[in-house]
Scaffold this active site. Structure first.
Site, PDB file in Angstrom:
ATOM      1  N   ARG A 170       0.770  -1.149  -0.036  1.00 12.60           N
ATOM      2  CA  ARG A 170       0.047  -0.171  -0.106  1.00 12.60           C
ATOM      3  C   ARG A 170       1.151   1.136   0.008  1.00 12.60           C
ATOM      4  O   ARG A 170       0.643   1.763  -0.328  1.00 12.60           O
ATOM      5  CB  ARG A 170      -1.304  -0.091   0.583  1.00 12.60           C
ATOM      6  CG  ARG A 170      -1.835   1.344   1.283  1.00 12.60           C
ATOM      7  CD  ARG A 170      -3.137   0.927   1.919  1.00 12.60           C
ATOM      8  NE  ARG A 170      -4.024   1.766   1.823  1.00 12.60           N
ATOM      9  CZ  ARG A 170      -4.848   2.061   2.430  1.00 12.60           C
ATOM     10  NH1 ARG A 170      -4.308   2.966   3.509  1.00 12.60           N
ATOM     11  NH2 ARG A 170      -5.237   3.579   2.351  1.00 12.60           N
ATOM     12  N   HIS A 214       0.570   4.068  -2.864  1.00 13.37           N
ATOM     13  CA  HIS A 214      -0.322   5.542  -2.755  1.00 13.37           C
ATOM     14  C   HIS A 214       1.510   6.416  -2.847  1.00 13.37           C
ATOM     15  O   HIS A 214       0.290   7.654  -2.789  1.00 13.37           O
ATOM     16  CB  HIS A 214      -0.416   5.519  -1.199  1.00 13.37           C
ATOM     17  CG  HIS A 214      -1.801   5.071  -0.956  1.00 13.37           C
ATOM     18  ND1 HIS A 214      -2.509   5.780   0.646  1.00 13.37           N
ATOM     19  CD2 HIS A 214      -2.665   4.748  -1.319  1.00 13.37           C
ATOM     20  CE1 HIS A 214      -3.387   5.233   0.791  1.00 13.37           C
ATOM     21  NE2 HIS A 214      -4.101   4.120  -0.794  1.00 13.37           N
ATOM     22  N   HIS A 260      -6.148  -6.035  -3.682  1.00 15.64           N
ATOM     23  CA  HIS A 260      -6.670  -5.925  -2.372  1.00 15.64           C
ATOM     24  C   HIS A 260      -7.501  -7.720  -1.847  1.00 15.64           C
ATOM     25  O   HIS A 260      -7.619  -8.093  -1.201  1.00 15.64           O
ATOM     26  CB  HIS A 260      -8.349  -5.827  -2.609  1.00 15.64           C
ATOM     27  CG  HIS A 260      -8.488  -4.574  -2.007  1.00 15.64           C
ATOM     28  ND1 HIS A 260      -9.341  -3.095  -2.125  1.00 15.64           N
ATOM     29  CD2 HIS A 260      -7.338  -3.547  -1.802  1.00 15.64           C
ATOM     30  CE1 HIS A 260      -9.001  -1.647  -1.896  1.00 15.64           C
ATOM     31  NE2 HIS A 260      -7.390  -1.564  -2.110  1.00 15.64           N
ATOM     32  N   TRP A 287     -10.365  -8.518   2.845  1.00 13.05           N
ATOM     33  CA  TRP A 287     -11.168  -8.809   2.015  1.00 13.05           C
ATOM     34  C   TRP A 287     -10.942 -10.449   1.086  1.00 13.05           C
ATOM     35  O   TRP A 287     -12.235 -11.128   0.886  1.00 13.05           O
ATOM     36  CB  TRP A 287     -10.453  -7.985   0.505  1.00 13.05           C
ATOM     37  CG  TRP A 287     -10.821  -6.960   0.099  1.00 13.05           C
ATOM     38  CD1 TRP A 287     -11.730  -6.218  -0.458  1.00 13.05           C
ATOM     39  CD2 TRP A 287      -9.983  -5.979   0.971  1.00 13.05           C
ATOM     40  NE1 TRP A 287     -11.884  -5.106  -0.737  1.00 13.05           N
ATOM     41  CE2 TRP A 287     -10.443  -4.544   0.538  1.00 13.05           C
ATOM     42  CE3 TRP A 287      -8.644  -5.310   1.286  1.00 13.05           C
ATOM     43  CZ2 TRP A 287      -9.368  -3.826   0.843  1.00 13.05           C
ATOM     44  CZ3 TRP A 287      -8.096  -4.422   1.741  1.00 13.05           C
ATOM     45  CH2 TRP A 287      -8.098  -3.341   1.782  1.00 13.05           C
TER      46      TRP A 287
HETATM   47 FE1  CCH Z   1      -6.128  -0.113  -1.213  1.00 11.40          FE
HETATM   48  N1  CCH Z   1      -7.607   0.051   0.102  1.00 11.40           N
HETATM   49  N2  CCH Z   1      -7.653   1.150  -2.734  1.00 11.40           N
HETATM   50  N3  CCH Z   1      -5.032  -1.404  -3.178  1.00 11.40           N
HETATM   51  N4  CCH Z   1      -5.557  -1.368  -0.288  1.00 11.40           N
HETATM   52  C1  CCH Z   1      -6.916  -0.304   1.060  1.00 11.40           C
HETATM   53  C2  CCH Z   1      -6.117  -1.204   1.365  1.00 11.40           C
HETATM   54  C3  CCH Z   1      -5.529  -1.604   0.924  1.00 11.40           C
HETATM   55  C4  CCH Z   1      -8.664   1.418  -2.302  1.00 11.40           C
HETATM   56  C5  CCH Z   1      -9.065   1.690  -0.975  1.00 11.40           C
HETATM   57  C6  CCH Z   1      -8.234   1.279   0.703  1.00 11.40           C
HETATM   58  C7  CCH Z   1      -5.536  -0.184  -4.836  1.00 11.40           C
HETATM   59  C8  CCH Z   1      -6.510   0.423  -4.898  1.00 11.40           C
HETATM   60  C9  CCH Z   1      -7.787   0.852  -3.888  1.00 11.40           C
HETATM   61  C10 CCH Z   1      -3.725  -2.008  -0.886  1.00 11.40           C
HETATM   62  C11 CCH Z   1      -3.436  -1.804  -2.233  1.00 11.40           C
HETATM   63  C12 CCH Z   1      -3.798  -1.607  -3.538  1.00 11.40           C
HETATM   64  C13 CCH Z   1      -7.656   0.632   2.600  1.00 11.40           C
HETATM   65  C14 CCH Z   1      -7.931   0.502   3.951  1.00 11.40           C
HETATM   66  C15 CCH Z   1      -8.864   1.269   2.176  1.00 11.40           C
HETATM   67  C16 CCH Z   1      -9.579   1.915   2.602  1.00 11.40           C
HETATM   68  C17 CCH Z   1      -6.858   1.963   4.532  1.00 11.40           C
HETATM   69  C18 CCH Z   1      -6.814   0.774   6.049  1.00 11.40           C
HETATM   70  O1  CCH Z   1      -7.515   1.335   6.471  1.00 11.40           O
HETATM   71  O2  CCH Z   1      -5.648   0.380   6.639  1.00 11.40           O
HETATM   72  C19 CCH Z   1      -9.316   2.334  -2.832  1.00 11.40           C
HETATM   73  C20 CCH Z   1     -10.640   2.940  -3.111  1.00 11.40           C
HETATM   74  C21 CCH Z   1      -8.503   1.743  -4.440  1.00 11.40           C
HETATM   75  C22 CCH Z   1      -9.694   2.591  -5.487  1.00 11.40           C
HETATM   76  O3  CCH Z   1      -8.690   1.707  -6.497  1.00 11.40           O
HETATM   77  C23 CCH Z   1      -4.346  -0.648  -5.309  1.00 11.40           C
HETATM   78  C24 CCH Z   1      -3.966  -0.352  -6.615  1.00 11.40           C
HETATM   79  C25 CCH Z   1      -3.162  -1.265  -4.548  1.00 11.40           C
HETATM   80  C26 CCH Z   1      -2.156  -1.485  -5.195  1.00 11.40           C
HETATM   81  C27 CCH Z   1      -1.911  -2.039  -6.591  1.00 11.40           C
HETATM   82  C28 CCH Z   1      -3.088  -2.916  -0.230  1.00 11.40           C
HETATM   83  C29 CCH Z   1      -2.753  -3.935   0.096  1.00 11.40           C
HETATM   84  C30 CCH Z   1      -4.373  -2.795   1.107  1.00 11.40           C
HETATM   85  C31 CCH Z   1      -3.901  -3.302   2.704  1.00 11.40           C
HETATM   86  C32 CCH Z   1      -2.920  -2.427   3.534  1.00 11.40           C
HETATM   87  C33 CCH Z   1      -2.559  -3.200   4.910  1.00 11.40           C
HETATM   88  O4  CCH Z   1      -2.766  -2.132   5.879  1.00 11.40           O
HETATM   89  O5  CCH Z   1      -3.003  -4.357   4.947  1.00 11.40           O
END
Ligand code: CCH
Length: 291
Positions: free
Chosen positions: A43, A47, A171, A187
């Site tokens: 993530r 970001h 995700h 997820w």
């Molecule tokens: Fe995402 N993501 N993401 N995401 N994401 C969150 C967590 C992860 C969105 C929203 C969220 C991508 C695209 C999107 C990861 C990878 C990717 C969370 C929870 C949200 C909300 C954050 C928290 O509370 O900690 C949205 C909207 C989009 C739109 O498309 C993309 C692209 C990627 C990478 C290629 C990953 C991995 C996580 C998990 C992080 C963790 O701390 O476990």
């Protein structure tokens, strides 16, 4: 035979493989989340990169602007201070690597170590000296919104519908934290394994979770409460996104190779290098040229 000159050169060449090994060695973290910091490192890389705007050629992973409040304090980046903290000992051990290179490389190593594909990675990012070049806040996607928002954000970076869906497959990893994004839960039942699970889950029936928090969807068919964000649901509700979701659910090879291509493109957005820049040995060609 290796000459004295070669040996000297070898010593001075930045050892990215050593950094890769050190990143791999910190992923397992029994006391953190599901026992791995891999997902939050993915993530962080996303970001760092996802602020890119192709019209103005601003944002992107170059600069490591999240070190500054202007970008690091964007509510969208809540929780990523943990990822940066986990990587700090590696930066201390290899001070020659830039934060911008380290954060993107950490994402690539985490994906691979969690069973995902090899995403091409190339060094050469620099770190901003101050926060004046940080992109404005608000460029990252908001999980509470829908398909038109996803297109607005990802088209701005230069991605198409297929690439949006492939990227979303990340995700399968990690979870939402109510104290970070407001959403809660994983997820997939295997949140530390890169897989096609996220796409398979779209075959389930999802209902609105009844709780105090923001609108999210839930399903308990696998014995554990799993979640989908409104933006995740948009991928199955939108007729142009849906065919890619179905394809990736069935075709692991296609997902892995498309994901590797699009993740490499993501971490290259806005990164410019001198023409004579020497590529890392693992890079065979310019990332992002596949599509
Ligand atoms: Fe995402 N993501 N993401 N995401 N994401 C969150 C967590 C992860 C969105 C929203 C969220 C991508 C695209 C999107 C990861 C990878 C990717 C969370 C929870 C949200 C909300 C954050 C928290 O509370 O900690 C949205 C909207 C989009 C739109 O498309 C993309 C692209 C990627 C990478 C290629 C990953 C991995 C996580 C998990 C992080 C963790 O701390 O476990």
């Amino acid at each position: 035979p290796q000459t004295q000159k070669d040996a000297t050169k070898a010593v001075h060449k930045p050892d990215y493989d050593a950094v890769r090994k050190d990143i791999a060695s910190i992923l397992k973290m029994p006391d953190y989340d599901d026992g791995s910091c891999g997902p939050v490192l993915v993530r962080l890389a996303w970001h760092a990169s996802g602020t890119y705007d192709k019209e103005t050629n601003t944002g992107g992973s170059n600069g490591a602007g999240m070190r500054y409040e202007a970008e690091g304090g964007d509510p969208a980046n809540a929780g990523l201070e943990h990822a940066r903290r986990f990587l700090e000992p590696i930066k201390q051990k290899h001070p020659w690597i830039t934060y911008a290179d380290l954060w993107t490389l950490a994402g690539v190593v985490a994906i691979k170590e969690m069973g995902g594909p090899d995403c091409k990675w190339k060094p050469g990012r620099t770190d901003f000296a101050d926060e004046s070049k940080c992109p404005p806040r608000g460029r990252l996607p908001d999980g509470a919104l829908a398909a038109d928002h996803l297109r607005h954000v990802f088209y701005r970076m230069g991605f198409n519908d297929q690439e949006i869906v492939a990227l979303a497959g990340a995700h399968s990893l990690g979870r939402c934290h109510s104290d970070r994004s407001g959403f809660e839960g994983p997820w997939s039942v295997t949140p530390t394994k890169f897989s096609t699970q996220y796409f398979k889950l779209t075959k389930f029936k999802w209902e609105k979770k009844t709780w105090e928090g923001p609108v999210q969807y839930k399903n308990t068919d696998l014995g554990e409460e799993l979640m989908m964000l409104p933006t995740d649901m948009a991928l199955i509700e939108d007729e142009k996104f849906l065919p890619y979701v179905k394809k990736y659910a069935e075709d692991r090879e296609a997902f892995y190779s498309d994901f590797a291509a699009v993740f490499s493109k993501l971490i290259e957005l806005g990164v410019t290098r001198d023409d004579d820049y020497e590529s890392a040995p693992t890079m065979s060609k310019e990332a992002g040229d596949e599509k």
